[in-house]
Design a protein around this motif. Structure first.
Motif, PDB file in Angstrom:
ATOM      1  N   LEU A  63      -4.447   7.965  -0.667  1.00  0.00           N
ATOM      2  CA  LEU A  63      -4.230   7.216   0.575  1.00  0.00           C
ATOM      3  C   LEU A  63      -5.245   6.093   0.723  1.00  0.00           C
ATOM      4  O   LEU A  63      -4.886   4.943   1.026  1.00  0.00           O
ATOM      5  N   LEU A  64      -6.523   6.382   0.520  1.00  0.00           N
ATOM      6  CA  LEU A  64      -7.549   5.356   0.663  1.00  0.00           C
ATOM      7  C   LEU A  64      -7.497   4.351  -0.481  1.00  0.00           C
ATOM      8  O   LEU A  64      -7.766   3.158  -0.285  1.00  0.00           O
ATOM      9  N   GLU A  65      -7.151   4.800  -1.666  1.00  0.00           N
ATOM     10  CA  GLU A  65      -7.058   3.881  -2.814  1.00  0.00           C
ATOM     11  C   GLU A  65      -5.893   2.908  -2.672  1.00  0.00           C
ATOM     12  O   GLU A  65      -5.940   1.796  -3.203  1.00  0.00           O
ATOM     13  N   SER A  66      -4.855   3.331  -1.956  1.00  0.00           N
ATOM     14  CA  SER A  66      -3.675   2.477  -1.837  1.00  0.00           C
ATOM     15  C   SER A  66      -3.929   1.253  -0.962  1.00  0.00           C
ATOM     16  O   SER A  66      -3.246   0.229  -1.106  1.00  0.00           O
ATOM     17  N   ILE A  67      -4.897   1.333  -0.062  1.00  0.00           N
ATOM     18  CA  ILE A  67      -5.158   0.213   0.857  1.00  0.00           C
ATOM     19  C   ILE A  67      -5.676  -1.013   0.108  1.00  0.00           C
ATOM     20  O   ILE A  67      -5.097  -2.107   0.240  1.00  0.00           O
ATOM     21  N   PRO A  68      -6.761  -0.899  -0.683  1.00  0.00           N
ATOM     22  CA  PRO A  68      -7.185  -2.091  -1.444  1.00  0.00           C
ATOM     23  C   PRO A  68      -6.129  -2.553  -2.441  1.00  0.00           C
ATOM     24  O   PRO A  68      -6.036  -3.746  -2.729  1.00  0.00           O
ATOM     25  N   LYS A  69      -5.327  -1.629  -2.955  1.00  0.00           N
ATOM     26  CA  LYS A  69      -4.243  -2.028  -3.863  1.00  0.00           C
ATOM     27  C   LYS A  69      -3.216  -2.853  -3.115  1.00  0.00           C
ATOM     28  O   LYS A  69      -2.699  -3.861  -3.643  1.00  0.00           O
ATOM     29  N   ALA A  93       0.836  -1.201   0.000  1.00  0.00           N
ATOM     30  CA  ALA A  93       0.000   0.000   0.000  1.00  0.00           C
ATOM     31  C   ALA A  93       0.871   1.251   0.000  1.00  0.00           C
ATOM     32  O   ALA A  93       0.587   2.233  -0.710  1.00  0.00           O
ATOM     33  N   GLY A  94       1.948   1.226   0.795  1.00  0.00           N
ATOM     34  CA  GLY A  94       2.858   2.373   0.819  1.00  0.00           C
ATOM     35  C   GLY A  94       3.534   2.609  -0.507  1.00  0.00           C
ATOM     36  O   GLY A  94       3.706   3.753  -0.945  1.00  0.00           O
ATOM     37  N   ILE A  95       3.917   1.529  -1.176  1.00  0.00           N
ATOM     38  CA  ILE A  95       4.526   1.651  -2.507  1.00  0.00           C
ATOM     39  C   ILE A  95       3.538   2.256  -3.483  1.00  0.00           C
ATOM     40  O   ILE A  95       3.879   3.155  -4.274  1.00  0.00           O
ATOM     41  N   ALA A  96       2.291   1.779  -3.438  1.00  0.00           N
ATOM     42  CA  ALA A  96       1.266   2.310  -4.342  1.00  0.00           C
ATOM     43  C   ALA A  96       1.016   3.789  -4.088  1.00  0.00           C
ATOM     44  O   ALA A  96       0.849   4.581  -5.027  1.00  0.00           O
ATOM     45  N   PHE A  97       1.008   4.187  -2.805  1.00  0.00           N
ATOM     46  CA  PHE A  97       0.741   5.580  -2.459  1.00  0.00           C
ATOM     47  C   PHE A  97       1.914   6.487  -2.826  1.00  0.00           C
ATOM     48  O   PHE A  97       1.721   7.570  -3.384  1.00  0.00           O
ATOM     49  N   TYR A  98       3.139   6.038  -2.516  1.00  0.00           N
ATOM     50  CA  TYR A  98       4.305   6.906  -2.697  1.00  0.00           C
ATOM     51  C   TYR A  98       4.816   6.888  -4.138  1.00  0.00           C
ATOM     52  O   TYR A  98       5.104   7.944  -4.718  1.00  0.00           O
TER      53      TYR A  98
END
Length: 473
Positions: A346-352, A160-165
């Motif tokens: 931020l919220l989109e990264s969680i399901p990713k 999730a952090g990778i997707a967000f950052y």
């Protein structure tokens, strides 16, 4: 030497994080259910600890042996006698927190539990209410699953952090106009340099995330010469062949000039930024693969180069240096081929993160079928194989991707029903919950010993494979 050091540092940092998170999962559930945790250690501390924190005593011990006599003592607070705690209840202060000197893992020693740190002799005749063995089976089950759960959660958080950052960026295979270069093992199976894989076992494939789909497929269709569709039937041991070769395929990159170095052959010959080299003498150089090879052959000799400039063909002459260089900087694939970018909030990264975690777990579990073959057993590796997964230069994105993958591996491997692993304890607890009969402490002790011998043999075999591959093969 520097490369090995960087890989080693990444390996130690990754394993330290994974071990702490895994053991914290056991610790967390043990404390939730009121169990006493005697020790919480990163690395093993046979006869000696680098550091001990004794919260009950309010002190830290440095370089301490088991008797603590020669340790350097630092006061970090006041002493907290057990009389200050609630009667019959365990406290976090009952735990000794430390760092050992043998960097092979860590442990969470829970009172009243038979594991690698405690045998039957160390248990009292009567179970105390705060001991592991005194708690209901479902609580003990959650304690044993805590490490696996936390390792999977860590992987999801990292993804999730990778997707967000960083988001996602990929180049579709079909957009790589020059195709790909393939290792000799892949060429032996039928691939040719310049091929573009497009279909694997009937499924359309697009980007780098589909590499395993190709390697594990029975049949792959590729575009050859831009338009021809060729079907390649892959042998059953294909995954081992490309694994032994250290890869499968690499993107072919046109030789397009991004920068020039003053005083070097290219700028003297009139090469300009944006030029694309398409031939050296009479040899076509559609990609850097051919260009670098021919350039090295022509080192120190006057050579004719053909470049494409603004749609026009231009002939130039230059003399490559003795090591086959012209003094040009080249455009990267992302500057040549169309890149698909996806950004996540931020919220989109969680399901990713959850999606990537579950997909990685599924792919890893699916690949384990190869372990139960002769070639698969030979490919098992130890710390050397794990260390080789990290890049030779520190790259945060690659580091975190590797840590997430290793966290998935650790989660799954620990749930395998082998005594001495978490999965062995889980197996016996499920048996107890189904039958209502708890295995005897003596049986659990023998099972633990057998499991430890098996894991030690597996550890020696895996690291022996590493040494054999490094020094002999």
């Amino acid at each position: 030497m520097e490369t090995a050091l960087i890989k080693a540092l990444q390996l130690i940092a990754a394993l330290s994080l994974l071990v702490i998170v895994h053991e914290f999962g056991h610790y967390m559930f043990a404390r939730i259910f009121g169990m006493r945790v005697n020790r919480f250690y990163l690395f093993f501390n046979y006869k000696f600890s680098l550091l001990k924190y004794l919260p009950r005593e309010g002190k830290i011990l440095l370089l301490s042996s088991d008797d603590d006599k020669a340790a350097v003592t630092l006061k970090v607070g006041r002493r907290h006698p057990e009389s200050e705690d609630r009667p019959g209840k365990s406290s976090w202060r009952d735990t000794v927190y430390g760092i050992g000197w043998i960097p092979l893992g860590g442990y969470c020693q829970i009172a009243g539990m038979i594991d690698e740190t405690q045998d039957l002799k160390s248990l009292s005749a009567v179970a105390e209410p705060w001991e592991f063995r005194a708690k209901p089976a479902y609580q003990r089950l959650l304690v044993m699953l805590g490490g696996v759960i936390m390792n999977f959660v860590l992987a999801v958080i990292i993804y999730a952090g990778i997707a967000f950052y960083w988001g996602e960026s990929r180049i579709s295979f079909r957009d790589v106009s020059e195709g790909f270069d393939f290792v000799p093992a892949a060429q032996s199976a039928g691939f040719r340099n310049g091929d573009i894989p497009v279909v694997a076992d009937g499924r359309d494939i697009g980007g780098s995330s589909s590499l395993m789909d190709i390697i594990e497929a029975r049949e792959v269709k590729v575009l050859r010469n831009g338009t021809d569709t060729v079907t390649i039937a892959l042998p059953e041991d294909f995954i081992f062949n490309v694994s032994d070769a250290g890869g499968f395929m690499a993107m072919r990159v046109p030789v397009i000039v991004k920068s020039l170095s003053a005083g070097d052959p290219a700028i003297k010959a009139g090469v300009m930024e944006g030029d694309r080299f398409i031939a050296v003498d009479t040899v076509a150089t559609p990609a850097y693969t051919e260009f670098s090879r021919v350039l090295l052959d022509r080192a120190g000799m006057p050579t004719e180069f053909t470049v494409e400039r603004d749609g026009q063909i231009v002939k130039l002459e230059a003399t490559p240096t003795s090591d086959g260089k012209l003094g040009i900087g080249l455009m990267l694939p992302a500057e040549i081929y169309p890149v698909q970018y996806v950004r996540y909030g931020l919220l989109e990264s969680i399901p990713k993160g959850i999606s990537n975690g579950t997909a990685t777990m599924a792919n890893y579990v699916g690949s384990l079928k190869y372990v139960f073959t002769k070639r698969g057993a030979e490919s098992i590796g130890g710390f050397g194989a794990i260390g080789s997964m990290f890049p030779s230069a520190w790259n945060w994105l690659t580091f975190w991707e590797t840590v997430a993958f290793l966290s998935i591996i650790l989660a799954f491997m620990n749930v395998i029903p082998i005594p001495a692993l978490d999965g062995g304890h889980v197996m016996f607890l499920i048996w107890e919950m189904i039958t209502g009969r708890k295995p005897s402490d003596k049986f659990l002790e023998y099972a633990q010993m057998a499991g430890m011998f098996f894991l030690l043999a597996l550890l020696l075999y895996a690291n022996g494979n590493d040494l054999y591959r490094f020094f002999i093969k």
